[in-house]
Write a protein that holds these residues in place. Structure first.
Motif, PDB file in Angstrom:
ATOM      1  N   UNK A 179       0.799  -1.220   0.000  1.00 29.27           N
ATOM      2  CA  UNK A 179       0.000   0.000   0.000  1.00 29.27           C
ATOM      3  C   UNK A 179       0.832   1.271   0.000  1.00 29.27           C
ATOM      4  N   UNK A 180       1.933   1.240   0.730  1.00 24.02           N
ATOM      5  CA  UNK A 180       2.799   2.426   0.779  1.00 24.02           C
ATOM      6  C   UNK A 180       3.368   2.745  -0.598  1.00 24.02           C
ATOM      7  N   UNK A 181       3.626   1.722  -1.405  1.00 17.67           N
ATOM      8  CA  UNK A 181       4.151   1.957  -2.750  1.00 17.67           C
ATOM      9  C   UNK A 181       3.129   2.676  -3.610  1.00 17.67           C
ATOM     10  N   UNK A 182       1.852   2.370  -3.390  1.00 17.47           N
ATOM     11  CA  UNK A 182       0.786   3.062  -4.123  1.00 17.47           C
ATOM     12  C   UNK A 182       0.803   4.552  -3.792  1.00 17.47           C
ATOM     13  N   UNK A 183       0.881   4.861  -2.508  1.00 15.59           N
ATOM     14  CA  UNK A 183       0.889   6.257  -2.076  1.00 15.59           C
ATOM     15  C   UNK A 183       2.132   6.971  -2.585  1.00 15.59           C
ATOM     16  N   UNK A 184       3.274   6.298  -2.513  1.00 17.07           N
ATOM     17  CA  UNK A 184       4.519   6.921  -2.958  1.00 17.07           C
ATOM     18  C   UNK A 184       4.506   7.194  -4.461  1.00 17.07           C
ATOM     19  N   UNK A 185       3.964   6.264  -5.242  1.00 14.03           N
ATOM     20  CA  UNK A 185       3.918   6.483  -6.690  1.00 14.03           C
ATOM     21  C   UNK A 185       3.017   7.664  -7.034  1.00 14.03           C
ATOM     22  N   UNK A 186       1.871   7.759  -6.350  1.00 10.07           N
ATOM     23  CA  UNK A 186       0.974   8.885  -6.639  1.00 10.07           C
ATOM     24  C   UNK A 186       1.633  10.210  -6.245  1.00 10.07           C
TER      25      UNK A 186
END
Length: 553
Positions: A179-186
């Protein structure tokens, strides 16, 4: 929001004060020994108390303040207004809209020029309070025990729901693996790649089923979808009613979240059937079958042309024809001038929608969409066909001669849109899943200069949807475009690829023919997003709304 800690009971209080004027006589008994925030000047009352003006929502009252203390002021104000004590999200503003803190409160309220002090807070759990009646905003109005509803604006309610949903999704993504990767990519790109979006949907759908079972209520699915676009505002679709319908649309039970949940439900159902089958070996196969499983694909049929003096007969024919496959050929047989007079398609389309709508594609594509589409396609999985189109759409200086014989830059960018919103799989229907490169053949066909047009028409064995026939020495050097419709070649007005595609799109409306199934997503995107025709009236796949949100933010 600033959290303000206060002493005193948190339960609702009943402000049963006797009626009084703004300046009560000294003999009047004191009120609740709490401090109250005021406005419109500071007035000294008996026994050292200050008299301040306070406003909550649209109701304004005088409040007695025994001492200039923010905590006591809030307790007394909520008591006066009959509002349950609020401990979070409370803000006190002066007449200029400046927030007051504890350390400056005393200095401000002692200033005669303070003005009306306004208390704001989250009204989600507080809906009513005691009102002084219809003249509540008047300083001279007396107290009463009438109850009115605390007005909560739709914007405030929506903001509260957005914040709740945002925190829900953020909390889930922060705790779940990946989930953190999703936030970081956005945060890095202000967008989500397709694989990242799928990962996010899988995480949220898994959390949803864990908490609510495999069939969550509609309000739960809507909350998760609302949370996605609230946490990631660049994923919000400006053309849909709520902006999150491509993740979940409650009216049609569709969207990425809905599809993922249906997949989970099917997997669970198959697992149950497998278990049941192992214990029912004596039963026939038919007894284990459920209901019908075929799915239908709905297509939008454009409206026929507007009535006009020279088109009334065509309109009558289109109106009374019951077979769409013969409709366009009947029109062409009754009105053969379409075959040799250029510009009639454009003329009829203008009669239908007006010049402003008619010119939107040629106006917006080069300036608003072309470069963004190229940029988005660079993020797609690499294929030979895609790379060739990217090279043609955005050629480098050393490739300026067009040695690869690809399409010209404008037409290549249109074909890239076909890769960005590819054909939808038809399930069990033929031809099944088709790639964007295969669908391209239903949009444009290239023929070398000197090829007989009649010979090409003779090779057509069945009725087809309109497509372009491009004739030239090579794909990026086209001398003439034709619209092929039911074994008839209609010459385009211009040899420009962009103008010819614009005319092809308009031919669907002029001749009242549906989009080809393989091109439905691409045409629908152009119809709603660029031409703004029938927005909200045609069914759009979530992929269309997702790409639109990327391109318009």
């Amino acid at each position: 929001m600033r959290r303000v800690d206060r002493t005193g009971p948190a339960s609702r209080r009943s402000p049963l004060y006797p009626s009084r004027s703004p300046h009560p006589p000294p003999s009047q008994p004191p009120h609740h020994p709490k401090c109250l925030m005021g406005a419109a000047g500071v007035r000294r009352a008996d026994k050292g108390k200050m008299l301040l003006k306070v406003k909550i929502a649209n109701v304004q009252k005088f409040v007695r303040v025994p001492e200039p203390n923010l905590t006591a002021f809030l307790d007394a104000a909520f008591t006066k207004f009959g509002v349950p004590a609020v401990t979070e999200g409370v803000r006190v503003l002066d007449s200029s809209g400046t927030e007051l803190d504890e350390d400056v409160f005393e200095d401000v309220v002692k200033d005669p020029q303070t003005g009306v002090l306004t208390i704001t807070y989250d009204t989600g759990n507080v809906e009513s309070f005691s009102s002084p009646g219809p003249c509540a905003s008047s300083p001279s109005s007396g107290d009463s025990q009438d109850t009115i509803i605390l007005p909560v604006s739709p914007a405030s309610k929506r903001q509260r729901l957005d914040d709740e949903a945002k925190h829900l999704v953020k909390d889930i993504l922060s705790k779940k693996p990946g989930g953190e990767r999703v936030i970081m990519e956005y945060n890095r790109t202000k967008s989500l790649a397709d694989d990242t979006r799928k990962k996010m949907v899988n995480i949220l759908a898994a959390d949803m089923t864990e908490k609510n079972g495999t069939s969550p209520p509609r309000r739960v699915k809507e909350k998760y979808a609302r949370g996605i676009v609230s946490l990631f505002p660049h994923l919000w679709d400006p053309f849909s009613e709520n902006g999150h319908e491509h993740y979940y649309d409650g009216k049609s039970d569709s969207g990425y979240l809905a599809w993922r949940l249906k997949y989970i439900q099917r997997c669970n159902a198959q697992e149950r059937k497998s278990i049941e089958a192992s214990s029912t070996e004596g039963m026939s196969g038919d007894e284990l079958l459920g209901g019908p499983t075929a799915r239908r694909e709905s297509q939008y049929l454009p409206e026929p042309p507007m009535s006009e003096e020279e088109c009334r007969e065509a309109m009558s024919l289109m109106k009374h024809s019951s077979d769409e496959n013969t409709l366009s050929s009947n029109i062409l047989s009754h009105f053969p001038r379409f075959k040799d007079v250029k510009g009639l398609i454009e003329q009829d389309f203008v009669l239908m929608f007006g010049e402003d709508v008619s010119g939107k594609f040629l106006e917006k594509w080069p300036t608003m969409f072309k470069e963004k589409i190229i940029k988005q396609c660079r993020k797609l999985p690499s294929t030979t066909e895609l790379n060739d189109l990217l090279l043609a759409a955005d050629p480098q200086e050393d490739d300026a001669d067009g040695a690869d014989f690809g399409w010209d830059s404008d037409f290549a960018s249109i074909l890239l849109l076909l890769h960005l919103v590819p054909p939808t799989a038809q399930g069990r229907k033929k031809p099944g899943k088709m790639s964007a490169s295969q669908a391209e053949k239903h949009l444009v066909v290239f023929k070398k200069s000197g090829t007989s047009i009649e010979e090409h028409l003779d090779t057509i064995t069945s009725s087809t949807q309109p497509y372009l026939l491009a004739v030239g020495t090579q794909r990026n050097r086209i001398s003439q475009y034709f619209i092929i419709l039911d074994k008839t070649a209609i010459p385009c007005m211009s040899n420009s690829s962009l103008s010819s595609f614009d005319e092809l799109f308009k031919a669907h409306f002029v001749f009242g023919t549906s989009y080809h199934t393989m091109l439905y997503n691409m045409y629908t995107f152009i119809q709603t997003t660029i031409y703004n025709i029938d927005v909200g009236k045609v069914r759009e796949r979530p992929r269309i709304a997702e790409i639109r949100a990327r391109l318009l933010h």
